[in-house]
Design a protein around this motif. Structure first.
Motif: not given
Length: 170
Positions: A33-60
């Protein structure tokens, strides 16, 4: 009398051996976990249980070790949804068997140099808070970091990918 002495000696050896092994497991996870120290940029993809479809958004994420302890602060920011920003503390147990309340199932060094840590815990998930087995997979390298949450609802036999964070190092 000799048998009692031998039994006590063996018990002490086993205790010391287990304590040393637990400390090594915990230390290895802290180093991971020490290797993770610092800033990271990326995304979050999650399953929207209401629609049953994945949704992706920016996440840092910014990861900080707290005072050389076995705790790490994860500061999650969502550039387009500031109200979702959050901070959580990840604690590695002293015996190296848990990350928070998640029991470590495996730690594997992959052929490409990445480290994969898989945890599981019982919990509830979904819009109707169903009982489920929740599995988290942490994949760690110097330049890529991901956290995937999968859910196996009680009575089901198919895992569902609930969400996945994928980050790259700046």
């Amino acid at each position: 009398m000799k048998k009692i002495t031998v039994i006590i000696a063996l018990a002490i050896i086993l205790f010391v051996s287990n304590s040393t092994n637990a400390q090594e497991n915990s230390q290895q996870l802290i180093e991971d976990f020490q290797k993770l120290s610092g800033n990271w940029n990326g995304s979050l993809t999650y399953l929207d249980y209401s629609s049953g479809k994945p949704y992706t958004m920016s996440a840092d994420i910014e990861v900080k070790r707290i005072n050389d302890s076995n705790e790490f602060e994860f500061i999650n920011t969502y550039p387009k949804e500031k109200s979702a920003n959050s901070t959580q503390i990840i604690t590695i147990s002293k015996d190296g068997k848990y990350i928070g309340k998640e029991q470590i199932v495996s730690r594997t060094e992959l052929t490409d140099g990445q480290i994969e840590i898989v945890t599981q815990r019982q919990g509830k998930d979904g819009n109707d808070n169903k009982e489920a087995l929740i599995r988290q997979t942490y994949t760690i390298s110097k330049t890529v970091f991901s956290i995937r949450k999968e859910v196996l609802f009680s009575g089901e036999n198919k895992w569902i990918m609930r969400h996945e964070y994928v980050y790259s190092k700046n």
